[in-house]
Motif scaffolding. Structure first.
Motif, mmCIF file in Angstrom:
data_model
loop_
_atom_site.group_PDB
_atom_site.id
_atom_site.type_symbol
_atom_site.label_atom_id
_atom_site.label_comp_id
_atom_site.label_asym_id
_atom_site.label_seq_id
_atom_site.Cartn_x
_atom_site.Cartn_y
_atom_site.Cartn_z
ATOM 1 N N TRP A 31 0.818 -1.203 0.000
ATOM 2 C CA TRP A 31 0.000 0.000 0.000
ATOM 3 C C TRP A 31 0.861 1.265 0.000
ATOM 4 O O TRP A 31 1.837 1.311 0.736
ATOM 5 N N TRP A 43 -1.535 -7.028 1.971
ATOM 6 C CA TRP A 43 -2.231 -5.976 2.716
ATOM 7 C C TRP A 43 -3.157 -6.607 3.757
ATOM 8 O O TRP A 43 -3.156 -6.220 4.923
ATOM 9 N N GLN A 44 -3.954 -7.574 3.335
ATOM 10 C CA GLN A 44 -4.886 -8.241 4.251
ATOM 11 C C GLN A 44 -4.142 -9.003 5.345
ATOM 12 O O GLN A 44 -4.536 -8.970 6.514
ATOM 13 N N ALA A 46 -1.078 -8.396 6.542
ATOM 14 C CA ALA A 46 -0.468 -7.437 7.473
ATOM 15 C C ALA A 46 -1.497 -6.895 8.453
ATOM 16 O O ALA A 46 -1.232 -6.815 9.663
ATOM 17 N N ASN A 47 -2.666 -6.548 7.961
ATOM 18 C CA ASN A 47 -3.713 -6.026 8.839
ATOM 19 C C ASN A 47 -4.243 -7.093 9.793
ATOM 20 O O ASN A 47 -4.519 -6.798 10.963
ATOM 21 N N ALA A 50 -1.676 -7.482 12.517
ATOM 22 C CA ALA A 50 -1.722 -6.319 13.420
ATOM 23 C C ALA A 50 -2.943 -6.412 14.326
ATOM 24 O O ALA A 50 -2.872 -6.063 15.509
ATOM 25 N N ASP A 51 -4.074 -6.890 13.803
ATOM 26 C CA ASP A 51 -5.276 -7.077 14.617
ATOM 27 C C ASP A 51 -5.040 -8.072 15.747
ATOM 28 O O ASP A 51 -5.643 -7.962 16.818
ATOM 29 N N LEU A 72 1.045 2.902 9.333
ATOM 30 C CA LEU A 72 -0.286 2.900 8.736
ATOM 31 C C LEU A 72 -1.377 2.769 9.783
ATOM 32 O O LEU A 72 -2.497 3.210 9.559
ATOM 33 N N ARG A 73 -1.030 2.170 10.904
ATOM 34 C CA ARG A 73 -1.946 1.982 12.023
ATOM 35 C C ARG A 73 -1.129 1.428 13.171
ATOM 36 O O ARG A 73 0.042 1.105 12.992
ATOM 37 N N LEU A 76 1.595 -1.594 12.741
ATOM 38 C CA LEU A 76 1.876 -1.823 11.322
ATOM 39 C C LEU A 76 2.679 -0.655 10.742
ATOM 40 O O LEU A 76 2.165 0.451 10.583
#
Length: 190
Positions: A31, A43-44, A46-47, A50-51, A72-73, A76
């Motif tokens: 991203w 992307w999915q 990594a998120n 992180a979740d 990014l968050r 992450l």
């Protein structure tokens, strides 16, 4: 340890259940430079990590001149590195890319798990002494993709150089953890 086949849910362990708290994802694009399936998948992934509370570092090439580093968050961060320039050595692109990723891993990858989706990245991690930390999740077996390009000429763009096929076999044979996530790729085209 070998995991998965299509249809099996991959459950990531929670922090404290024997997993590393830090994960480094290696990917050529991330991203906002997303074009296809692999970029969206990373992307999915990594998120999702992180979740789960894992500290995720993404190491990627900076093909679009985005910010070199960016949070990014929470949990992450993305580090975009200058794209390798081969100059007159363009015919040696694959070995040079493996060497480039080797240097990236040695200088930028923190302790913890290294997640590679490409045979050049996985080989670089193995040669950098990170075999035990490596999770190799290839998009597809390169030899299979070459066979499919032989059978289905419309897939000729999927053909991999023989060096990449050799490095793919090397990564499969040496990586401690491999995740297969699709059934026979031929089923998708027949």
């Amino acid at each position: 340890m070998r995991l998965g086949m299509s249809g099996e849910a991959l459950r990531f362990p929670r922090v404290g259940e024997g997993c590393a708290k830090a994960v480094t994802l290696l990917t050529t694009r991330f991203w906002p430079d997303r074009h296809g399936g692999l970029e969206n998948k990373m992307w999915q992934l990594a998120n999702a990590m992180a979740d789960l509370g894992l500290s995720v570092t993404v190491l990627t090439e900076n093909r679009i001149h985005a910010a070199p580093s960016e949070w990014l968050r929470p949990n992450l961060v993305v580090h975009r590195l200058p794209v390798m320039q081969t100059g007159r050595l363009w015919r040696w692109m694959e070995p040079l890319r493996a060497k480039w990723w080797f240097n990236v891993i040695r200088s930028h990858a923190p302790a913890g798990t290294i997640w590679a989706s490409d045979p050049l990245m996985a080989t670089a991690a193995i040669l950098a002494g990170r075999r035990d930390d490596l999770v190799y999740q290839p998009l597809a077996c390169r030899v299979t993709m070459n066979h499919m390009a032989d059978v289905y000429p419309t897939l000729a763009s999927q053909r991999a150089h023989r060096i990449v096929c050799w490095l793919d076999r090397f990564a499969y044979s040496k990586a401690k953890t491999i995740i297969f996530e699709s059934r026979n790729a031929m089923e998708q085209f027949t």
